[in-house]
Design a protein around this motif. Sequence first.
Motif, PDB file in Angstrom:
ATOM      1  N   ALA A  72       0.829  -1.209   0.000  1.00 46.95           N
ATOM      2  CA  ALA A  72       0.000   0.000   0.000  1.00 46.95           C
ATOM      3  C   ALA A  72       0.861   1.255   0.000  1.00 46.95           C
ATOM      4  CB  ALA A  72      -0.926  -0.019   1.220  1.00 46.95           C
ATOM      5  N   LEU A  73       1.944   1.266   0.775  1.00 47.33           N
ATOM      6  CA  LEU A  73       2.846   2.418   0.767  1.00 47.33           C
ATOM      7  C   LEU A  73       3.484   2.628  -0.597  1.00 47.33           C
ATOM      8  CD1 LEU A  73       4.623   1.993   4.227  1.00 47.33           C
ATOM      9  CD2 LEU A  73       2.955   3.736   3.586  1.00 47.33           C
ATOM     10  N   LEU A  74       3.786   1.543  -1.282  1.00 50.49           N
ATOM     11  CA  LEU A  74       4.392   1.654  -2.608  1.00 50.49           C
ATOM     12  C   LEU A  74       3.408   2.208  -3.623  1.00 50.49           C
ATOM     13  CD1 LEU A  74       6.892   1.079  -4.350  1.00 50.49           C
ATOM     14  CD2 LEU A  74       5.959  -1.217  -4.777  1.00 50.49           C
ATOM     15  N   ILE A  75       2.155   1.757  -3.530  1.00 49.61           N
ATOM     16  CA  ILE A  75       1.151   2.201  -4.503  1.00 49.61           C
ATOM     17  C   ILE A  75       0.761   3.650  -4.269  1.00 49.61           C
ATOM     18  CG2 ILE A  75      -1.219   1.820  -5.318  1.00 49.61           C
ATOM     19  CD1 ILE A  75      -0.847  -1.139  -4.711  1.00 49.61           C
ATOM     20  N   PHE A  76       0.593   4.016  -2.981  1.00 44.98           N
ATOM     21  CA  PHE A  76       0.107   5.365  -2.661  1.00 44.98           C
ATOM     22  C   PHE A  76       1.224   6.265  -2.144  1.00 44.98           C
ATOM     23  CE2 PHE A  76      -3.433   2.386  -1.915  1.00 44.98           C
ATOM     24  CZ  PHE A  76      -4.363   2.909  -2.803  1.00 44.98           C
ATOM     25  N   ARG A  77       2.443   6.055  -2.623  1.00 44.62           N
ATOM     26  CA  ARG A  77       3.573   6.818  -2.095  1.00 44.62           C
ATOM     27  C   ARG A  77       3.457   8.301  -2.409  1.00 44.62           C
ATOM     28  NH1 ARG A  77       5.250   3.893  -6.463  1.00 44.62           N
ATOM     29  NH2 ARG A  77       6.277   5.017  -8.177  1.00 44.62           N
ATOM     30  N   GLU A  78       2.945   8.675  -3.573  1.00 42.80           N
ATOM     31  CA  GLU A  78       2.877  10.090  -3.934  1.00 42.80           C
ATOM     32  C   GLU A  78       1.856  10.851  -3.091  1.00 42.80           C
ATOM     33  OE1 GLU A  78       2.347  10.548  -8.083  1.00 42.80           O
ATOM     34  OE2 GLU A  78       4.279   9.641  -8.624  1.00 42.80           O
ATOM     35  N   PRO A  79       0.601  10.373  -2.956  1.00 44.34           N
ATOM     36  CA  PRO A  79      -0.320  11.119  -2.080  1.00 44.34           C
ATOM     37  C   PRO A  79       0.109  11.123  -0.618  1.00 44.34           C
ATOM     38  CG  PRO A  79      -1.318   9.066  -2.854  1.00 44.34           C
ATOM     39  CD  PRO A  79      -0.077   9.281  -3.656  1.00 44.34           C
ATOM     40  N   ILE A  80       0.750  10.061  -0.159  1.00 39.59           N
ATOM     41  CA  ILE A  80       1.223  10.024   1.217  1.00 39.59           C
ATOM     42  C   ILE A  80       2.332  11.056   1.429  1.00 39.59           C
ATOM     43  CG2 ILE A  80       2.455   8.625   2.924  1.00 39.59           C
ATOM     44  CD1 ILE A  80       0.931   6.212   1.918  1.00 39.59           C
ATOM     45  N   ALA A  81       3.253  11.145   0.466  1.00 40.63           N
ATOM     46  CA  ALA A  81       4.328  12.131   0.568  1.00 40.63           C
ATOM     47  C   ALA A  81       3.785  13.553   0.558  1.00 40.63           C
ATOM     48  CB  ALA A  81       5.322  11.928  -0.577  1.00 40.63           C
ATOM     49  N   ALA A  82       2.753  13.799  -0.260  1.00 41.76           N
ATOM     50  CA  ALA A  82       2.162  15.135  -0.305  1.00 41.76           C
ATOM     51  C   ALA A  82       1.472  15.479   1.003  1.00 41.76           C
ATOM     52  CB  ALA A  82       1.174  15.223  -1.467  1.00 41.76           C
ATOM     53  N   ALA A  83       0.820  14.495   1.611  1.00 42.11           N
ATOM     54  CA  ALA A  83       0.124  14.755   2.876  1.00 42.11           C
ATOM     55  C   ALA A  83       1.108  15.022   4.002  1.00 42.11           C
ATOM     56  CB  ALA A  83      -0.783  13.571   3.219  1.00 42.11           C
ATOM     57  N   ILE A  84       2.202  14.257   4.047  1.00 37.89           N
ATOM     58  CA  ILE A  84       3.181  14.422   5.115  1.00 37.89           C
ATOM     59  C   ILE A  84       3.917  15.747   5.000  1.00 37.89           C
ATOM     60  CG2 ILE A  84       5.314  13.441   6.067  1.00 37.89           C
ATOM     61  CD1 ILE A  84       4.296  10.710   5.419  1.00 37.89           C
ATOM     62  N   SER A  85       3.978  16.325   3.805  1.00 40.45           N
ATOM     63  CA  SER A  85       4.729  17.561   3.614  1.00 40.45           C
ATOM     64  C   SER A  85       4.044  18.774   4.229  1.00 40.45           C
ATOM     65  CB  SER A  85       4.960  17.805   2.114  1.00 40.45           C
ATOM     66  OG  SER A  85       3.717  17.969   1.438  1.00 40.45           O
ATOM     67  N   THR A  86       2.794  18.672   4.654  1.00 45.75           N
ATOM     68  CA  THR A  86       2.122  19.805   5.282  1.00 45.75           C
ATOM     69  C   THR A  86       2.754  20.104   6.635  1.00 45.75           C
ATOM     70  OG1 THR A  86       0.486  18.355   6.308  1.00 45.75           O
ATOM     71  CG2 THR A  86      -0.037  19.206   4.117  1.00 45.75           C
ATOM     72  N   PRO A  87       2.823  21.384   7.027  1.00 47.81           N
ATOM     73  CA  PRO A  87       3.491  21.740   8.301  1.00 47.81           C
ATOM     74  C   PRO A  87       2.878  21.052   9.512  1.00 47.81           C
ATOM     75  CG  PRO A  87       3.130  23.689   6.948  1.00 47.81           C
ATOM     76  CD  PRO A  87       2.401  22.570   6.282  1.00 47.81           C
ATOM     77  N   LEU A  88       1.551  20.910   9.549  1.00 44.14           N
ATOM     78  CA  LEU A  88       0.909  20.312  10.706  1.00 44.14           C
ATOM     79  C   LEU A  88       1.334  18.858  10.890  1.00 44.14           C
ATOM     80  CD1 LEU A  88      -1.152  20.985  12.941  1.00 44.14           C
ATOM     81  CD2 LEU A  88      -2.914  19.980  11.467  1.00 44.14           C
ATOM     82  N   LEU A  89       1.343  18.104   9.800  1.00 46.77           N
ATOM     83  CA  LEU A  89       1.732  16.703   9.893  1.00 46.77           C
ATOM     84  C   LEU A  89       3.227  16.551  10.125  1.00 46.77           C
ATOM     85  CD1 LEU A  89      -0.469  14.850   7.250  1.00 46.77           C
ATOM     86  CD2 LEU A  89      -0.579  14.732   9.723  1.00 46.77           C
ATOM     87  N   GLN A  90       4.018  17.490   9.620  1.00 43.73           N
ATOM     88  CA  GLN A  90       5.447  17.446   9.910  1.00 43.73           C
ATOM     89  C   GLN A  90       5.697  17.628  11.406  1.00 43.73           C
ATOM     90  OE1 GLN A  90       7.339  20.359   7.398  1.00 43.73           O
ATOM     91  NE2 GLN A  90       7.579  18.929   5.698  1.00 43.73           N
TER      92      GLN A  90
END
Length: 339
Positions: free
Chosen positions: A39-57
């Motif tokens: 699942a991480l491999l398939i959805f790596r791009e949306p997961i990376a975009a979500a983690i890049s937000t300041p709140l999640l960082q």
Amino acid sequence: MTSVDQRPPATPPSPPAGRAPLLGGRIGSVEVLAVLLIALLIFREPIAAAISTPLLQTWTTVFVSVMVQAMPFLVFGVALSAVIAVFVPRSFWSKALPKHPALAVPVASCAGVVLPGCECGSVPIAGSLIRRGVTPAAALAFLLAAPAINPIVLTATAVAFPNNPEMVVARGVASVIVATVMGWLWLRLGKQEWIRLPHRPELDDLSRWRAFWAACRHDIVHAGGFLVLGAMAAATINVLVPESVLQAVADQPVLSVLALAALAVLLSICSEADAFVAASLSQFSLTARLAFLVVGPMVDLKLISMQAGVFGRRFAMRFAPATFVMAVLVAAGVGMVLL
């Protein structure tokens, strides 16, 4: 003359080609890990975009920092707990602690000064002490005192407050008082059925080293899971509490003590590092910061979660609130006298 049937016994049918036999049809941790990796491999791009937000960082930073601070001491505590469970005979505790429970409580509280560790390691150790026949009141007193009065924590407090050496004395005195009083309260009001220790693997039929590793694996999985849940909750609340709230109550003595006590519960900082956080809160009084240092190692989110996992939810629902109230009152009293 009868003939004897000499045909070989029938063999069970083999599974169809390309299919492995299922072991009870169960899905294990390996399968779950494989699905997560896919699942991480398939959805790596949306997961990376979500983690890049300041709140999640910020959330990720707090979560990782809590885990990195706590995990080494959790492992140390689990290993020491396994040593107690496997290598230390039951007769040792009857000789090391006073036979009268009321006297065993303060002795167990002061014994925490010789064991370097934090609250994450003291929980499995306390559970192991109870299994070895130590009265629960003494084991719980050790659980509360050890994270706050061991040499590493006291040294860190002295380094964090170089101009206020009285903070070291105040922290040690207040922590021992809270641990001793809570142990005595358990003797008076506690009930044995409130403590439900989890089922342990049968160790009697194993060699000592096999039993040691079995106990380590059991406690790491059990306590580590609750540590993860507590760290996730601490990170979530950390990013939701605005800093302006702290500024608004810093000048009010009573509210400042309560605010830093509540903050200690929410942040769930390891006792080896909380002194530096308290020192950075310079807008608060020394008494309020003492409450932060006394409450944190005894009552925080990850500690409550681990207590619920090791001793049961009924225990944690009663013991944690009572400890919080006692820690706040004692810290305020000691702060008025020594600070």
